[in-house]
Design a protein around this motif. Structure first.
Motif, PDB file in Angstrom:
ATOM      1  N   GLY A  12       5.328  -1.369  -5.688  1.00  0.00           N
ATOM      2  CA  GLY A  12       4.153  -0.191  -5.791  1.00  0.00           C
ATOM      3  C   GLY A  12       4.522   1.218  -5.162  1.00  0.00           C
ATOM      4  O   GLY A  12       3.969   1.636  -4.479  1.00  0.00           O
ATOM      5  N   THR A  13       5.954   1.756  -5.519  1.00  0.00           N
ATOM      6  CA  THR A  13       6.663   2.791  -5.066  1.00  0.00           C
ATOM      7  C   THR A  13       6.394   3.855  -5.856  1.00  0.00           C
ATOM      8  O   THR A  13       7.007   4.921  -5.592  1.00  0.00           O
ATOM      9  CB  THR A  13       8.003   2.733  -4.718  1.00  0.00           C
ATOM     10  N   GLY A  14       5.626   3.809  -7.016  1.00  0.00           N
ATOM     11  CA  GLY A  14       5.539   5.180  -7.780  1.00  0.00           C
ATOM     12  C   GLY A  14       4.508   5.904  -7.154  1.00  0.00           C
ATOM     13  O   GLY A  14       4.459   7.295  -7.578  1.00  0.00           O
ATOM     14  N   GLY A  16       1.323   6.726  -3.576  1.00  0.00           N
ATOM     15  CA  GLY A  16       0.384   6.158  -2.517  1.00  0.00           C
ATOM     16  C   GLY A  16       1.085   5.604  -1.576  1.00  0.00           C
ATOM     17  O   GLY A  16       2.359   6.175  -1.086  1.00  0.00           O
ATOM     18  N   GLY A  18       2.965   2.814  -1.016  1.00  0.00           N
ATOM     19  CA  GLY A  18       4.353   2.326  -1.541  1.00  0.00           C
ATOM     20  C   GLY A  18       5.200   3.442  -1.512  1.00  0.00           C
ATOM     21  O   GLY A  18       6.460   3.307  -0.916  1.00  0.00           O
ATOM     22  N   ALA A  36       7.709  -0.592  -9.597  1.00  0.00           N
ATOM     23  CA  ALA A  36       6.288  -0.246 -10.253  1.00  0.00           C
ATOM     24  C   ALA A  36       6.406  -0.517 -11.634  1.00  0.00           C
ATOM     25  O   ALA A  36       7.560  -0.479 -12.373  1.00  0.00           O
ATOM     26  CB  ALA A  36       5.613   1.336  -9.873  1.00  0.00           C
ATOM     27  N   ARG A  37       5.527  -0.126 -12.422  1.00  0.00           N
ATOM     28  CA  ARG A  37       5.322  -0.084 -13.924  1.00  0.00           C
ATOM     29  C   ARG A  37       5.764   1.167 -14.478  1.00  0.00           C
ATOM     30  O   ARG A  37       6.681   1.285 -15.485  1.00  0.00           O
ATOM     31  CB  ARG A  37       4.044  -0.485 -14.526  1.00  0.00           C
ATOM     32  N   LEU A  63       4.633  -6.454 -12.237  1.00  0.00           N
ATOM     33  CA  LEU A  63       4.672  -7.737 -11.429  1.00  0.00           C
ATOM     34  C   LEU A  63       3.422  -8.561 -11.475  1.00  0.00           C
ATOM     35  O   LEU A  63       3.311  -9.477 -10.840  1.00  0.00           O
ATOM     36  CB  LEU A  63       4.467  -7.106  -9.769  1.00  0.00           C
ATOM     37  N   SER A 142      -5.234  -6.051   3.481  1.00  0.00           N
ATOM     38  CA  SER A 142      -6.271  -5.002   3.897  1.00  0.00           C
ATOM     39  C   SER A 142      -7.339  -5.436   5.075  1.00  0.00           C
ATOM     40  O   SER A 142      -7.309  -6.560   5.156  1.00  0.00           O
ATOM     41  CB  SER A 142      -7.232  -4.983   2.381  1.00  0.00           C
ATOM     42  N   LYS A 161      -6.642 -11.085  -1.095  1.00  0.00           N
ATOM     43  CA  LYS A 161      -5.838 -10.586   0.163  1.00  0.00           C
ATOM     44  C   LYS A 161      -6.188 -11.555   1.406  1.00  0.00           C
ATOM     45  O   LYS A 161      -5.316 -11.655   2.227  1.00  0.00           O
ATOM     46  CB  LYS A 161      -6.701  -8.954   0.566  1.00  0.00           C
ATOM     47  N   SER A 189      -7.948   2.697   5.826  1.00  0.00           N
ATOM     48  CA  SER A 189      -8.581   3.566   4.594  1.00  0.00           C
ATOM     49  C   SER A 189      -7.669   4.721   4.321  1.00  0.00           C
ATOM     50  O   SER A 189      -7.533   5.798   5.174  1.00  0.00           O
ATOM     51  CB  SER A 189      -9.721   4.023   4.831  1.00  0.00           C
ATOM     52  N   VAL A 190      -6.903   4.656   3.223  1.00  0.00           N
ATOM     53  CA  VAL A 190      -5.667   5.720   2.913  1.00  0.00           C
ATOM     54  C   VAL A 190      -6.174   6.598   1.726  1.00  0.00           C
ATOM     55  O   VAL A 190      -6.538   5.939   0.655  1.00  0.00           O
ATOM     56  CB  VAL A 190      -4.481   4.952   2.816  1.00  0.00           C
ATOM     57  N   MET A 194      -5.859   4.571  -5.387  1.00  0.00           N
ATOM     58  CA  MET A 194      -6.760   3.145  -5.427  1.00  0.00           C
ATOM     59  C   MET A 194      -8.026   3.721  -4.729  1.00  0.00           C
ATOM     60  O   MET A 194      -9.134   3.182  -5.203  1.00  0.00           O
ATOM     61  CB  MET A 194      -6.426   2.210  -4.501  1.00  0.00           C
TER      62      MET A 194
HETATM   63  N1  LIG Z   1      -5.552   2.802  -0.240  1.00  0.00           N
HETATM   64  C1  LIG Z   1      -6.320   2.225   0.538  1.00  0.00           C
HETATM   65  O1  LIG Z   1      -7.222   2.580   1.202  1.00  0.00           O
HETATM   66  C2  LIG Z   1      -5.954   0.875   1.011  1.00  0.00           C
HETATM   67  C3  LIG Z   1      -6.625   0.100   1.971  1.00  0.00           C
HETATM   68  C4  LIG Z   1      -6.296  -1.470   2.136  1.00  0.00           C
HETATM   69  C5  LIG Z   1      -5.233  -1.768   1.729  1.00  0.00           C
HETATM   70  N2  LIG Z   1      -4.440  -1.074   0.801  1.00  0.00           N
HETATM   71  C6  LIG Z   1      -3.236  -1.782   0.144  1.00  0.00           C
HETATM   72  O2  LIG Z   1      -2.338  -0.776   0.288  1.00  0.00           O
HETATM   73  C7  LIG Z   1      -1.402  -1.259  -0.749  1.00  0.00           C
HETATM   74  C8  LIG Z   1      -0.987   0.155  -1.724  1.00  0.00           C
HETATM   75  O3  LIG Z   1      -2.214   0.625  -2.055  1.00  0.00           O
HETATM   76  P1  LIG Z   1      -2.566   2.216  -2.630  1.00  0.00           P
HETATM   77  O4  LIG Z   1      -3.634   2.616  -2.443  1.00  0.00           O
HETATM   78  O5  LIG Z   1      -1.199   3.046  -2.431  1.00  0.00           O
HETATM   79  O6  LIG Z   1      -2.497   1.695  -4.231  1.00  0.00           O
HETATM   80  P2  LIG Z   1      -2.220   2.678  -5.335  1.00  0.00           P
HETATM   81  O7  LIG Z   1      -2.318   4.162  -5.128  1.00  0.00           O
HETATM   82  O8  LIG Z   1      -3.092   2.090  -6.549  1.00  0.00           O
HETATM   83  O9  LIG Z   1      -0.570   2.461  -5.794  1.00  0.00           O
HETATM   84  C9  LIG Z   1      -0.413   1.403  -6.272  1.00  0.00           C
HETATM   85  C10 LIG Z   1       1.056   1.165  -6.796  1.00  0.00           C
HETATM   86  O10 LIG Z   1       1.578  -0.151  -7.386  1.00  0.00           O
HETATM   87  C11 LIG Z   1       2.128  -0.210  -8.456  1.00  0.00           C
HETATM   88  N3  LIG Z   1       1.574  -1.254  -9.287  1.00  0.00           N
HETATM   89  C12 LIG Z   1       0.172  -1.510  -9.666  1.00  0.00           C
HETATM   90  N4  LIG Z   1       0.081  -2.421 -10.517  1.00  0.00           N
HETATM   91  C13 LIG Z   1       1.406  -2.938 -10.838  1.00  0.00           C
HETATM   92  C14 LIG Z   1       2.004  -3.891 -11.580  1.00  0.00           C
HETATM   93  N5  LIG Z   1       1.125  -4.931 -12.259  1.00  0.00           N
HETATM   94  N6  LIG Z   1       3.289  -4.045 -11.512  1.00  0.00           N
HETATM   95  C15 LIG Z   1       3.938  -3.261 -10.697  1.00  0.00           C
HETATM   96  N7  LIG Z   1       3.663  -2.182  -9.972  1.00  0.00           N
HETATM   97  C16 LIG Z   1       2.088  -2.042 -10.009  1.00  0.00           C
HETATM   98  C17 LIG Z   1       1.410   1.341  -9.123  1.00  0.00           C
HETATM   99  O11 LIG Z   1       2.358   1.790  -9.986  1.00  0.00           O
HETATM  100  P3  LIG Z   1       2.185   1.507 -11.785  1.00  0.00           P
HETATM  101  O12 LIG Z   1       0.696   1.613 -12.022  1.00  0.00           O
HETATM  102  O13 LIG Z   1       3.120   2.346 -12.294  1.00  0.00           O
HETATM  103  O14 LIG Z   1       2.409   0.028 -11.855  1.00  0.00           O
HETATM  104  C18 LIG Z   1       1.675   2.249  -7.832  1.00  0.00           C
HETATM  105  O15 LIG Z   1       2.821   2.556  -7.325  1.00  0.00           O
HETATM  106  C19 LIG Z   1      -2.015  -2.327  -1.783  1.00  0.00           C
HETATM  107  O16 LIG Z   1      -1.766  -3.666  -1.574  1.00  0.00           O
HETATM  108  C20 LIG Z   1      -3.726  -2.185  -1.695  1.00  0.00           C
HETATM  109  O17 LIG Z   1      -4.258  -3.335  -1.519  1.00  0.00           O
HETATM  110  C21 LIG Z   1      -5.061   0.337   0.598  1.00  0.00           C
END
Ligand SMILES: NC(=O)c1ccc[n+]([C@@H]2O[C@H](COP(=O)([O-])OP(=O)(O)OC[C@H]3O[C@@H](n4cnc5c(N)ncnc54)[C@H](OP(=O)(O)O)[C@@H]3O)[C@@H](O)[C@H]2O)c1
Length: 252
Positions: A12-14, A16, A18, A36-37, A63, A142, A161, A189-190, A194
């Motif tokens: 998930g390093t594209g 956010g 990651g 990531a995709r 993934l 989370s 989760k 909460s970031v 997402m």
């Molecule tokens: N943001 C928050 O407030 C928050 C709060 C609690 C927990 N979290 C957790 O923190 C983590 C990161 O969240 P984030 O907010 O940074 O999410 P995000 O902005 O949606 O980023 C998600 C990353 O995962 C990749 N991804 C999604 N589906 C995928 C797949 N099928 N295969 C491979 N890669 C995939 C996306 O790239 P592609 O779409 O290009 O694949 C993107 O790089 C997650 O586990 C989330 O549940 C986030």
């Protein structure tokens, strides 16, 4: 630079959290495999790592297919060497909506991405870590696991989760004494895509009070940055704690 000469694989390093974790690991000296995709997004992250003097390898993969875990692990090892640090960060918050009328296929996809593939990646990479006598596995979870009713309409996400956390603590016990630590990280909460998706797509799918709270977090500026959350995680990797549920808000 406590990760000098180490190799990390982060999913998930594209964008956010990651992406920020990949950069924070590179700042500590790790060479980083990025998954990531979106190939374009991974190329952007790789360029940011390289701009800071680090080394990155893009490993594009979807993934949601747990069978992707072994080839992803092998491509990372072939490109950068044995992986010492695995951060399972990629996840989906979908499907949003009430359980009445739920889409079982969408729940299955969520479990595959959020639980099964992270376990499969650990299964593919842990043997080399235990052989080396050192490794770090972190599953990004989370705060919803501690407070499931804070996201009514997010039942699938809460369930995945919670399952991820149970698996993590169980795997920590399985690997206890090997030098490989396994921990959960709740990132807070970031301000990421997402959160934006929840604000955009959550209206009418989450319960109204839940949706309003997510909107308020944004308008009131209480979301933290991905960099803040990533740094709080990476600092914890220097220690030997295992089987813990780390939260960004807790003292390290
Ligand atoms: N943001 C928050 O407030 C928050 C709060 C609690 C927990 N979290 C957790 O923190 C983590 C990161 O969240 P984030 O907010 O940074 O999410 P995000 O902005 O949606 O980023 C998600 C990353 O995962 C990749 N991804 C999604 N589906 C995928 C797949 N099928 N295969 C491979 N890669 C995939 C996306 O790239 P592609 O779409 O290009 O694949 C993107 O790089 C997650 O586990 C989330 O549940 C986030």
């Amino acid at each position: 630079m406590f990760l000098n000469s180490k190799v990390a694989l982060v999913t998930g390093t594209g964008r956010g959290i990651g992406r920020a974790i990949a950069l924070a690991l590179a700042d500590e000296g790790a060479r980083v495999a990025l998954v990531a995709r979106s190939e374009d997004a991974l190329a952007e992250t790789a360029a940011l790592v390289e701009k800071r003097g680090g080394t990155a390898l893009a490993v594009p993969a979807d993934l949601t297919d747990p069978a992707s875990a072994t080839p992803v692990a092998e491509r990372a090892v072939a490109g950068l060497g044995p992986v010492d640090v695995l951060i399972n960060n990629a996840a989906t918050v979908e499907p949003l909506g009430p359980v009445t009328g739920m889409d079982a296929d969408a729940w299955t996809t969520a479990f595959r991405l959020n639980v099964i593939t992270p376990a499969a990646l650990a299964g593919a990479l842990a043997p080399r870590m235990t052989k080396a006598g050192w490794g770090r596995i972190v599953n990004v979870s989370s705060g919803i696991v501690a407070r499931p009713t804070t996201m009514i309409g997010g039942s699938a996400y809460a369930a995945t989760k919670a399952a991820l956390e149970a698996h993590t603590v169980n795997l920590a016990a399985e690997l206890d004494g090997t030098g490989v630590t396994v921990n959960v990280y709740r990132p807070g909460s970031v301000d990421t895509e997402m959160q934006e998706l929840i604000r955009r797509e959550g209206e009418g799918r989450l319960d109204e009070a839940t949706h309003q709270r997510f909107v308020r977090h944004h308008t009131e500026g209480t979301l933290i940055t991905p960099e803040h959350s990533a740094r709080a995680l990476v600092h914890r990797l220097a220690g030997d704690a295992t089987g813990r549920i780390w939260d960004v808000a807790d003292p390290a």
